[in-house]
Design a protein around this motif. Structure first.
Motif, PDB file in Angstrom:
ATOM      1  N   ASN A  81       0.846  -1.202   0.000  1.00 34.37           N
ATOM      2  CA  ASN A  81       0.000   0.000   0.000  1.00 34.37           C
ATOM      3  C   ASN A  81       0.877   1.246   0.000  1.00 34.37           C
ATOM      4  O   ASN A  81       1.598   1.465  -0.966  1.00 34.37           O
ATOM      5  CB  ASN A  81      -0.987  -0.045   1.162  1.00 34.37           C
ATOM      6  CG  ASN A  81      -1.996  -1.175   1.005  1.00 34.37           C
ATOM      7  OD1 ASN A  81      -2.325  -1.563  -0.116  1.00 34.37           O
ATOM      8  ND2 ASN A  81      -2.476  -1.722   2.106  1.00 34.37           N
ATOM      9  N   ASP A  82       0.872   2.055   1.067  1.00 34.10           N
ATOM     10  CA  ASP A  82       1.695   3.265   1.077  1.00 34.10           C
ATOM     11  C   ASP A  82       2.847   3.160   2.069  1.00 34.10           C
ATOM     12  O   ASP A  82       3.433   4.166   2.452  1.00 34.10           O
ATOM     13  CB  ASP A  82       0.844   4.504   1.376  1.00 34.10           C
ATOM     14  CG  ASP A  82       0.198   4.469   2.751  1.00 34.10           C
ATOM     15  OD1 ASP A  82       0.456   3.520   3.512  1.00 34.10           O
ATOM     16  OD2 ASP A  82      -0.584   5.380   3.051  1.00 34.10           O
ATOM     17  N   ARG A  83       3.197   1.915   2.475  1.00 33.81           N
ATOM     18  CA  ARG A  83       4.301   1.732   3.419  1.00 33.81           C
ATOM     19  C   ARG A  83       5.344   0.790   2.834  1.00 33.81           C
ATOM     20  O   ARG A  83       5.012  -0.152   2.107  1.00 33.81           O
ATOM     21  CB  ARG A  83       3.788   1.123   4.739  1.00 33.81           C
ATOM     22  CG  ARG A  83       2.732   1.932   5.473  1.00 33.81           C
ATOM     23  CD  ARG A  83       3.204   3.337   5.814  1.00 33.81           C
ATOM     24  NE  ARG A  83       4.383   3.340   6.648  1.00 33.81           N
ATOM     25  CZ  ARG A  83       4.373   3.571   7.966  1.00 33.81           C
ATOM     26  NH1 ARG A  83       3.221   3.763   8.593  1.00 33.81           N
ATOM     27  NH2 ARG A  83       5.489   3.602   8.655  1.00 33.81           N
ATOM     28  N   LEU A  84       6.602   1.069   3.160  1.00 31.61           N
ATOM     29  CA  LEU A  84       7.679   0.133   2.863  1.00 31.61           C
ATOM     30  C   LEU A  84       7.867  -0.707   4.119  1.00 31.61           C
ATOM     31  O   LEU A  84       8.113  -0.176   5.205  1.00 31.61           O
ATOM     32  CB  LEU A  84       8.947   0.873   2.463  1.00 31.61           C
ATOM     33  CG  LEU A  84       8.838   1.475   1.051  1.00 31.61           C
ATOM     34  CD1 LEU A  84       9.698   2.709   0.916  1.00 31.61           C
ATOM     35  CD2 LEU A  84       9.205   0.438   0.001  1.00 31.61           C
ATOM     36  N   VAL A  85       7.726  -2.018   3.965  1.00 30.34           N
ATOM     37  CA  VAL A  85       7.538  -2.870   5.143  1.00 30.34           C
ATOM     38  C   VAL A  85       8.658  -3.874   5.378  1.00 30.34           C
ATOM     39  O   VAL A  85       8.685  -4.530   6.421  1.00 30.34           O
ATOM     40  CB  VAL A  85       6.194  -3.622   5.043  1.00 30.34           C
ATOM     41  CG1 VAL A  85       5.037  -2.644   5.060  1.00 30.34           C
ATOM     42  CG2 VAL A  85       6.141  -4.505   3.788  1.00 30.34           C
ATOM     43  N   GLY A  86       9.589  -4.028   4.426  1.00 28.60           N
ATOM     44  CA  GLY A  86      10.645  -5.006   4.614  1.00 28.60           C
ATOM     45  C   GLY A  86      11.572  -5.086   3.419  1.00 28.60           C
ATOM     46  O   GLY A  86      11.499  -4.264   2.491  1.00 28.60           O
ATOM     47  N   LYS A  87      12.459  -6.064   3.461  1.00 28.31           N
ATOM     48  CA  LYS A  87      13.444  -6.257   2.409  1.00 28.31           C
ATOM     49  C   LYS A  87      13.532  -7.742   2.057  1.00 28.31           C
ATOM     50  O   LYS A  87      13.496  -8.607   2.944  1.00 28.31           O
ATOM     51  CB  LYS A  87      14.832  -5.786   2.840  1.00 28.31           C
ATOM     52  CG  LYS A  87      14.933  -4.299   3.181  1.00 28.31           C
ATOM     53  CD  LYS A  87      14.752  -4.030   4.652  1.00 28.31           C
ATOM     54  CE  LYS A  87      14.944  -2.548   4.977  1.00 28.31           C
ATOM     55  NZ  LYS A  87      14.532  -2.244   6.364  1.00 28.31           N
ATOM     56  N   LEU A  88      13.669  -8.020   0.769  1.00 30.38           N
ATOM     57  CA  LEU A  88      13.799  -9.390   0.273  1.00 30.38           C
ATOM     58  C   LEU A  88      15.249  -9.630  -0.127  1.00 30.38           C
ATOM     59  O   LEU A  88      15.771  -8.976  -1.035  1.00 30.38           O
ATOM     60  CB  LEU A  88      12.884  -9.607  -0.930  1.00 30.38           C
ATOM     61  CG  LEU A  88      13.027 -10.942  -1.659  1.00 30.38           C
ATOM     62  CD1 LEU A  88      12.597 -12.097  -0.770  1.00 30.38           C
ATOM     63  CD2 LEU A  88      12.233 -10.928  -2.965  1.00 30.38           C
ATOM     64  N   ASP A  89      15.893 -10.563   0.561  1.00 36.30           N
ATOM     65  CA  ASP A  89      17.263 -10.966   0.233  1.00 36.30           C
ATOM     66  C   ASP A  89      17.176 -12.179  -0.676  1.00 36.30           C
ATOM     67  O   ASP A  89      16.825 -13.285  -0.238  1.00 36.30           O
ATOM     68  CB  ASP A  89      18.026 -11.291   1.513  1.00 36.30           C
ATOM     69  CG  ASP A  89      19.484 -11.674   1.261  1.00 36.30           C
ATOM     70  OD1 ASP A  89      19.939 -11.528   0.108  1.00 36.30           O
ATOM     71  OD2 ASP A  89      20.159 -12.112   2.208  1.00 36.30           O
ATOM     72  N   ALA A  90      17.454 -11.972  -1.956  1.00 37.75           N
ATOM     73  CA  ALA A  90      17.308 -13.050  -2.937  1.00 37.75           C
ATOM     74  C   ALA A  90      18.262 -12.822  -4.093  1.00 37.75           C
ATOM     75  O   ALA A  90      18.789 -11.722  -4.277  1.00 37.75           O
ATOM     76  CB  ALA A  90      15.868 -13.116  -3.441  1.00 37.75           C
ATOM     77  N   MET A  91      18.481 -13.873  -4.886  1.00 36.58           N
ATOM     78  CA  MET A  91      19.345 -13.750  -6.061  1.00 36.58           C
ATOM     79  C   MET A  91      18.866 -14.701  -7.144  1.00 36.58           C
ATOM     80  O   MET A  91      18.225 -15.726  -6.877  1.00 36.58           O
ATOM     81  CB  MET A  91      20.806 -14.075  -5.716  1.00 36.58           C
ATOM     82  CG  MET A  91      21.064 -15.530  -5.367  1.00 36.58           C
ATOM     83  SD  MET A  91      22.819 -15.963  -5.276  1.00 36.58           S
ATOM     84  CE  MET A  91      23.290 -15.848  -7.002  1.00 36.58           C
ATOM     85  N   SER A  92      19.179 -14.343  -8.384  1.00 36.63           N
ATOM     86  CA  SER A  92      18.916 -15.208  -9.535  1.00 36.63           C
ATOM     87  C   SER A  92      20.160 -16.029  -9.827  1.00 36.63           C
ATOM     88  O   SER A  92      21.183 -15.477 -10.246  1.00 36.63           O
ATOM     89  CB  SER A  92      18.547 -14.360 -10.760  1.00 36.63           C
ATOM     90  OG  SER A  92      17.339 -13.672 -10.560  1.00 36.63           O
ATOM     91  N   ASP A  93      20.085 -17.313  -9.547  1.00 35.80           N
ATOM     92  CA  ASP A  93      21.186 -18.225  -9.849  1.00 35.80           C
ATOM     93  C   ASP A  93      20.858 -18.889 -11.186  1.00 35.80           C
ATOM     94  O   ASP A  93      20.238 -19.953 -11.237  1.00 35.80           O
ATOM     95  CB  ASP A  93      21.334 -19.252  -8.732  1.00 35.80           C
ATOM     96  CG  ASP A  93      22.547 -20.160  -8.917  1.00 35.80           C
ATOM     97  OD1 ASP A  93      23.102 -20.187 -10.036  1.00 35.80           O
ATOM     98  OD2 ASP A  93      22.918 -20.855  -7.957  1.00 35.80           O
ATOM     99  N   ARG A  94      21.227 -18.244 -12.264  1.00 38.48           N
ATOM    100  CA  ARG A  94      20.828 -18.724 -13.587  1.00 38.48           C
ATOM    101  C   ARG A  94      21.563 -20.012 -13.971  1.00 38.48           C
ATOM    102  O   ARG A  94      21.026 -20.827 -14.723  1.00 38.48           O
ATOM    103  CB  ARG A  94      21.043 -17.624 -14.625  1.00 38.48           C
ATOM    104  CG  ARG A  94      20.163 -16.410 -14.326  1.00 38.48           C
ATOM    105  CD  ARG A  94      20.009 -15.476 -15.504  1.00 38.48           C
ATOM    106  NE  ARG A  94      19.048 -14.436 -15.182  1.00 38.48           N
ATOM    107  CZ  ARG A  94      17.743 -14.546 -15.285  1.00 38.48           C
ATOM    108  NH1 ARG A  94      17.223 -15.681 -15.709  1.00 38.48           N
ATOM    109  NH2 ARG A  94      16.944 -13.552 -14.959  1.00 38.48           N
ATOM    110  N   LYS A  95      22.741 -20.196 -13.458  1.00 39.05           N
ATOM    111  CA  LYS A  95      23.463 -21.434 -13.756  1.00 39.05           C
ATOM    112  C   LYS A  95      22.715 -22.635 -13.193  1.00 39.05           C
ATOM    113  O   LYS A  95      22.601 -23.681 -13.847  1.00 39.05           O
ATOM    114  CB  LYS A  95      24.879 -21.365 -13.183  1.00 39.05           C
ATOM    115  CG  LYS A  95      25.750 -22.540 -13.579  1.00 39.05           C
ATOM    116  CD  LYS A  95      27.179 -22.349 -13.097  1.00 39.05           C
ATOM    117  CE  LYS A  95      28.060 -23.511 -13.538  1.00 39.05           C
ATOM    118  NZ  LYS A  95      29.465 -23.344 -13.060  1.00 39.05           N
TER     119      LYS A  95
END
Length: 367
Positions: free
Chosen positions: A311-325
């Motif tokens: 909505n109108d709040r920033l609520v967290g962070k996503l720690d992720a990566m694309s491991d294409r190999k």
């Protein structure tokens, strides 16, 4: 002059609405670029390149990264100062190009740049002639006939051609005409930019300030220096104060008093909604930094943590990566600024699954 009074919620909703992050999504990539004014073309692809993440977060999984590549190759969008822009906006930069290195008394570093280009006039002419005959070309295909090397304490030291090309782009002589893989292709600006008459300098600055404010909703009149695209609004819009925040702001009055229907979105760390970290703290009360340049032991949220909007709040962070190999989208952690309610947790999980599908990678969640 009346000074508008806004709550922090009002300010947040202005910003989110201006950034096209409500439930009412844009129709296509060109509407995204038009609405945002400029989309940064950073090539870091730890998850996906920034411009693609920005487009996906607005358009959803229907967006195909080939659309951006095709638009840049066909010059329907232009790569200018590291941002994708609509060609018709270039007329707002021509007067500034003509005034290079400064539209007033040049500062010492600006004068140094002008003197260095003048000392290497022969190389500048050689590059223009080579492009005239054979362009577009990659940087490594262009001659280095500089007689005075570029001196710097940073990574640009002795990178004569790259530095000269940067200044020639700023002068409006050379433009980026597409890419060959990861390499930019350079050509004469006259073959890339539309032949629109330049807008006078003061008027162009005023129009650019107004466009920037419209794309951001609420900005300071003066902001931190930022290469490529400023983070302030000058005198555009109307004066405003925000409850609980010191100082004055500028707001786009056309965005006021509009209905707001928010949604959940996962953002790029370079998204313009979160790019100005000071504004992020003041309006959203959101503590965030891009930690890819920090030692691993000092990271709180991850190498390339993605801010999470609800909505109108920033609520967290996503720690992720694309491991294409390995063919996987690997989620290491979901950092909740405050514990997520069940509905919020479910909405975030849906966005993560949508992101993995869009990336065409198998989702791997933490065990």
């Amino acid at each position: 002059m009346t000074v508008l009074e806004l709550s922090q919620r009002d300010a947040r909703r202005l910003a989110v609405r201006a950034q096209l992050l409500t439930k009412e999504r844009p129709a296509d990539l060109f509407e995204v670029v038009r609405g945002l004014t400029a989309v940064q073309l950073d090539q870091t692809a730890y998850v996906a390149p920034n411009a693609d993440l920005v487009a996906w977060s607005r358009l959803g999984s229907a967006y195909d990264p080939a659309e951006l590549a095709d638009a840049l190759a066909s010059l329907e969008l232009l790569d200018f100062r590291g941002f994708a822009r609509l060609p018709e906006t270039l007329k707002l930069f021509r007067a500034e190009m003509a005034a290079w290195p400064s539209d007033g008394e040049p500062l010492d570093y600006q004068q140094y740049r002008a003197d260095w280009v003048r000392a290497n006039e022969g190389c500048r002419v050689d590059i223009l002639e080579r492009l005239r005959q054979d362009g577009p070309l990659r940087m490594r295909d262009l001659p280095d006939t500089c007689v005075r090397p570029w001196k710097s304490s940073g990574w640009t030291n002795n990178r004569n051609v790259s530095q000269l090309l940067e200044f020639m782009v700023q002068r409006g002589e050379v433009a980026i005409a597409g890419r060959d893989g990861r390499d930019r292709l350079f050509d004469l600006a006259s073959r890339v930019y539309p032949d629109d008459p330049p807008v006078p300098l003061d008027e162009a600055k005023r129009l650019r300030d107004a466009q920037r404010l419209r794309s951001m909703g609420v900005l300071r009149s003066k902001g931190p220096a930022c290469p490529g695209e400023p983070l302030d609004a000058g005198e555009a819009g109307e004066r405003a104060v925000i409850e609980g925040v010191r100082g004055e702001w500028r707001v786009d009055p056309e965005l006021l008093d509009q209905p707001f229907s928010g949604r959940t979105a996962i953002l790029s760390p370079l998204d313009r909604l979160v790019y100005d970290r000071k504004r992020l703290l003041e309006i959203f009360d959101f503590d965030y930094q891009l930690e890819m340049y920090k030692p691993a032991a000092k990271r709180r949220w991850g190498y390339f943590a993605l801010p999470i909007l609800h909505n109108d709040r920033l609520v967290g962070k996503l720690d992720a990566m694309s491991d294409r190999k390995a063919g996987v989208f690997r989620v290491t952690a979901i950092h909740e600024d405050e514990p997520f309610a069940k509905t919020l947790a479910a909405a975030v999980q849906r966005e993560i699954r949508d992101l993995a599908r869009w990336l065409r990678l198998e989702l791997v969640l933490p065990s």
